[in-house]
Design a protein around this motif. Structure first.
Motif, mmCIF file in Angstrom:
data_model
loop_
_atom_site.group_PDB
_atom_site.id
_atom_site.type_symbol
_atom_site.label_atom_id
_atom_site.label_comp_id
_atom_site.label_asym_id
_atom_site.label_seq_id
_atom_site.Cartn_x
_atom_site.Cartn_y
_atom_site.Cartn_z
ATOM 1 N N GLU B 119 0.822 -1.212 0.000
ATOM 2 C CA GLU B 119 0.000 0.000 0.000
ATOM 3 C C GLU B 119 0.859 1.267 0.000
ATOM 4 O OE1 GLU B 119 -2.836 -0.142 3.213
ATOM 5 O OE2 GLU B 119 -3.590 -2.055 2.466
ATOM 6 N N ALA B 120 1.944 1.235 0.784
ATOM 7 C CA ALA B 120 2.822 2.406 0.835
ATOM 8 C C ALA B 120 3.361 2.716 -0.556
ATOM 9 C CB ALA B 120 3.972 2.167 1.801
ATOM 10 N N ASN B 121 3.684 1.661 -1.309
ATOM 11 C CA ASN B 121 4.216 1.883 -2.645
ATOM 12 C C ASN B 121 3.144 2.342 -3.618
ATOM 13 O OD1 ASN B 121 7.182 1.246 -2.858
ATOM 14 N ND2 ASN B 121 6.432 -0.433 -1.605
ATOM 15 N N VAL B 122 1.911 1.867 -3.409
ATOM 16 C CA VAL B 122 0.811 2.365 -4.239
ATOM 17 C C VAL B 122 0.658 3.865 -4.015
ATOM 18 C CG1 VAL B 122 -1.674 2.294 -4.608
ATOM 19 C CG2 VAL B 122 -0.417 0.173 -4.346
ATOM 20 N N THR B 123 0.755 4.279 -2.751
ATOM 21 C CA THR B 123 0.652 5.707 -2.445
ATOM 22 C C THR B 123 1.770 6.487 -3.120
ATOM 23 O OG1 THR B 123 -0.189 5.039 -0.308
ATOM 24 C CG2 THR B 123 0.363 7.340 -0.563
ATOM 25 N N SER B 124 2.964 5.926 -3.108
ATOM 26 C CA SER B 124 4.078 6.654 -3.727
ATOM 27 C C SER B 124 3.866 6.763 -5.242
ATOM 28 C CB SER B 124 5.402 6.000 -3.348
ATOM 29 O OG SER B 124 6.076 5.470 -4.433
ATOM 30 N N ILE B 125 3.277 5.732 -5.861
ATOM 31 C CA ILE B 125 2.991 5.814 -7.298
ATOM 32 C C ILE B 125 1.911 6.859 -7.560
ATOM 33 C CG2 ILE B 125 2.035 4.577 -9.273
ATOM 34 C CD1 ILE B 125 3.427 2.087 -8.245
ATOM 35 N N LYS B 126 0.876 6.859 -6.706
ATOM 36 C CA LYS B 126 -0.202 7.845 -6.867
ATOM 37 C C LYS B 126 0.338 9.252 -6.760
ATOM 38 C CE LYS B 126 -4.414 5.511 -5.412
ATOM 39 N NZ LYS B 126 -5.086 5.114 -4.176
ATOM 40 N N SER B 127 1.281 9.404 -5.819
ATOM 41 C CA SER B 127 1.888 10.706 -5.621
ATOM 42 C C SER B 127 2.649 11.135 -6.877
ATOM 43 C CB SER B 127 2.777 10.607 -4.398
ATOM 44 O OG SER B 127 3.513 11.725 -4.219
ATOM 45 N N SER B 128 3.401 10.200 -7.493
ATOM 46 C CA SER B 128 4.119 10.535 -8.734
ATOM 47 C C SER B 128 3.127 10.946 -9.802
ATOM 48 C CB SER B 128 4.884 9.335 -9.294
ATOM 49 O OG SER B 128 5.355 8.502 -8.328
ATOM 50 N N GLN B 129 2.009 10.210 -9.835
ATOM 51 C CA GLN B 129 1.015 10.484 -10.859
ATOM 52 C C GLN B 129 0.431 11.884 -10.671
ATOM 53 O OE1 GLN B 129 -2.674 8.848 -10.192
ATOM 54 N NE2 GLN B 129 -3.306 8.677 -12.317
ATOM 55 N N ARG B 130 0.146 12.234 -9.415
ATOM 56 C CA ARG B 130 -0.444 13.550 -9.149
ATOM 57 C C ARG B 130 0.523 14.663 -9.509
ATOM 58 N NH1 ARG B 130 -3.392 15.335 -3.672
ATOM 59 N NH2 ARG B 130 -2.868 17.399 -4.426
ATOM 60 N N MET B 131 1.813 14.421 -9.204
ATOM 61 C CA MET B 131 2.813 15.427 -9.542
ATOM 62 C C MET B 131 2.903 15.593 -11.049
ATOM 63 S SD MET B 131 5.607 14.501 -6.668
ATOM 64 C CE MET B 131 7.033 15.251 -7.369
ATOM 65 N N ALA B 132 2.844 14.483 -11.769
ATOM 66 C CA ALA B 132 2.914 14.553 -13.232
ATOM 67 C C ALA B 132 1.708 15.303 -13.794
ATOM 68 C CB ALA B 132 2.977 13.144 -13.807
ATOM 69 N N MET B 133 0.531 15.038 -13.238
ATOM 70 C CA MET B 133 -0.672 15.721 -13.714
ATOM 71 C C MET B 133 -0.569 17.215 -13.448
ATOM 72 S SD MET B 133 -2.247 13.418 -15.164
ATOM 73 C CE MET B 133 -3.634 14.392 -15.703
ATOM 74 N N LYS B 134 -0.030 17.539 -12.276
ATOM 75 C CA LYS B 134 0.132 18.943 -11.912
ATOM 76 C C LYS B 134 1.100 19.629 -12.876
ATOM 77 C CE LYS B 134 -1.461 21.742 -8.970
ATOM 78 N NZ LYS B 134 -2.891 21.868 -8.720
ATOM 79 N N ALA B 135 2.157 18.910 -13.238
ATOM 80 C CA ALA B 135 3.136 19.492 -14.162
ATOM 81 C C ALA B 135 2.505 19.718 -15.531
ATOM 82 C CB ALA B 135 4.343 18.571 -14.276
ATOM 83 N N LEU B 136 1.596 18.815 -15.922
ATOM 84 C CA LEU B 136 0.946 18.975 -17.227
ATOM 85 C C LEU B 136 -0.006 20.163 -17.241
ATOM 86 C CD1 LEU B 136 0.176 15.281 -18.161
ATOM 87 C CD2 LEU B 136 1.732 16.809 -19.317
ATOM 88 N N GLU B 137 -0.438 20.565 -16.054
ATOM 89 C CA GLU B 137 -1.382 21.689 -15.991
ATOM 90 C C GLU B 137 -0.700 23.046 -16.093
ATOM 91 O OE1 GLU B 137 -3.771 21.341 -12.483
ATOM 92 O OE2 GLU B 137 -4.518 19.386 -13.125
ATOM 93 N N ILE B 138 0.633 23.045 -16.014
ATOM 94 C CA ILE B 138 1.346 24.332 -16.074
ATOM 95 C C ILE B 138 1.047 25.010 -17.407
ATOM 96 C CG2 ILE B 138 3.606 25.430 -16.180
ATOM 97 C CD1 ILE B 138 4.637 23.247 -14.348
ATOM 98 N N GLY B 139 0.611 26.242 -17.331
ATOM 99 C CA GLY B 139 0.371 27.028 -18.533
ATOM 100 C C GLY B 139 -0.971 26.758 -19.181
ATOM 101 N N ARG B 140 -1.771 25.964 -18.532
ATOM 102 C CA ARG B 140 -3.088 25.675 -19.119
ATOM 103 C C ARG B 140 -4.030 26.840 -18.901
ATOM 104 N NH1 ARG B 140 -5.644 19.886 -18.247
ATOM 105 N NH2 ARG B 140 -4.056 19.367 -19.796
#
Lengths: 138, 140
Positions: B119-140
């Motif tokens: 579960e801890a690793n699932v959370t860390s993957i989710k966190s990476s995913q959220r960061m990536a989504m946030k990065a994609l939102e830059i300049g939107r």
């Protein structure tokens, strides 16, 4: 990296995102290795280094001699790499030689994530302002 | 930061932890198994983890950033439990049966640890995913 029209802030925030991204990898690898015997957790720090680079930026030092090192632009942020250390190396842990504490790492990962998102949002706002100017205030 | 490679760290841990869960399930399923192809009672299996570079083909990442993989699976060679049950088909001449050396409580706690680590690793993957989504939102 960023052209000057984006201003110094963009270069700074760009670097923050880079470093936070890398710090995320370091913490993720600690969590992944929470059960690996003999693994000691890595810590990444870059705040001091980044602070120094940012402060140098605001001082506006001038190069009056060709031998002076250039202090303009965002180039200095590129030199900030952060440092990774293993402060708990050779610690016993709970007997498996692994001192990783998953709960502490989870706290670190969420703190890092929030800071990453804050930087992303600030960068976004920054570009919004530029967009606003380009559209001449429309 | 390469988004996909960050997720690789988490996913390497997910597969390692699920191999561990497999071993635990196998131990629990075989708690009363007295016959195996190798002969004798079932032997407790444990997995050994080792840190390994998460990305084979990337030269830019630091060596401190490591994923994990299963190094080997070991069989516990300690003496089997001897239980007195003369009616058992595998009982020896003195009426004792050799049972697997598995402690169910130990396996259950190990299973919980493995599930939490997963579960801890699932959370860390989710966190990476959220960061990536946030990065994609830059300049939107």
């Amino acid at each position: 990296m960023s052209a000057d029209i984006f201003g110094g802030n963009a270069g700074f925030l760009h670097k923050v995102l880079d470093l936070r991204g890398e710090k995320h990898q370091v913490i993720a690898s600690n969590i992944a290795n929470a059960d690996t015997p003999g693994y000691s957790p890595a810590r990444m720090s870059f705040q001091e280094e980044l602070k120094q680079a940012a402060e140098g930026n605001h001082m506006g030092m001038s190069t009056t001699d060709p031998a002076h090192m250039g202090t303009h632009g965002n180039g200095r942020f590129d030199a900030v790499t952060g440092s990774i250390s293993r402060p708990l190396e050779n610690s016993e842990g709970i007997g498996d030689g692994n001192p990783v504490s998953v709960d502490q790492e989870m706290v670190r990962i969420s703190e890092n994530q929030i800071r990453y998102e804050a930087a992303a949002q600030m960068l976004s706002r920054h570009f919004d302002k530029i967009k606003f100017v380009i559209r001449s205030g429309k | 930061m390469n988004i996909l490679s960050t997720m690789n760290i988490g996913s390497s841990a997910l597969s390692a932890q699920s191999t561990r869960l497999n071993a635990i399930s196998s131990n629990l399923a075989n708690v009363n198994t007295t016959e195996t192809p190798e002969g004798g009672p079932y032997r407790k299996k444990s997995v050994v983890f080792r840190s390994a570079p998460a990305f084979e083909n990337e030269l830019t990442t630091r060596e401190e950033i490591q994923g994990v993989r299963v190094d080997r699976i070991i069989s516990d060679d300690s003496d089997p439990k001897r239980v007195y049950d003369p009616s058992h088909p595998d009982a020896g001449e003195n009426g004792y049966v050799e049972m697997p050396n598995i402690n169910v409580v130990e396996e259950m706690t190990d299973m919980m640890t493995a599930a939490r680590a997963y579960e801890a690793n699932v959370t860390s993957i989710k966190s990476s995913q959220r960061m990536a989504m946030k990065a994609l939102e830059i300049g939107r």
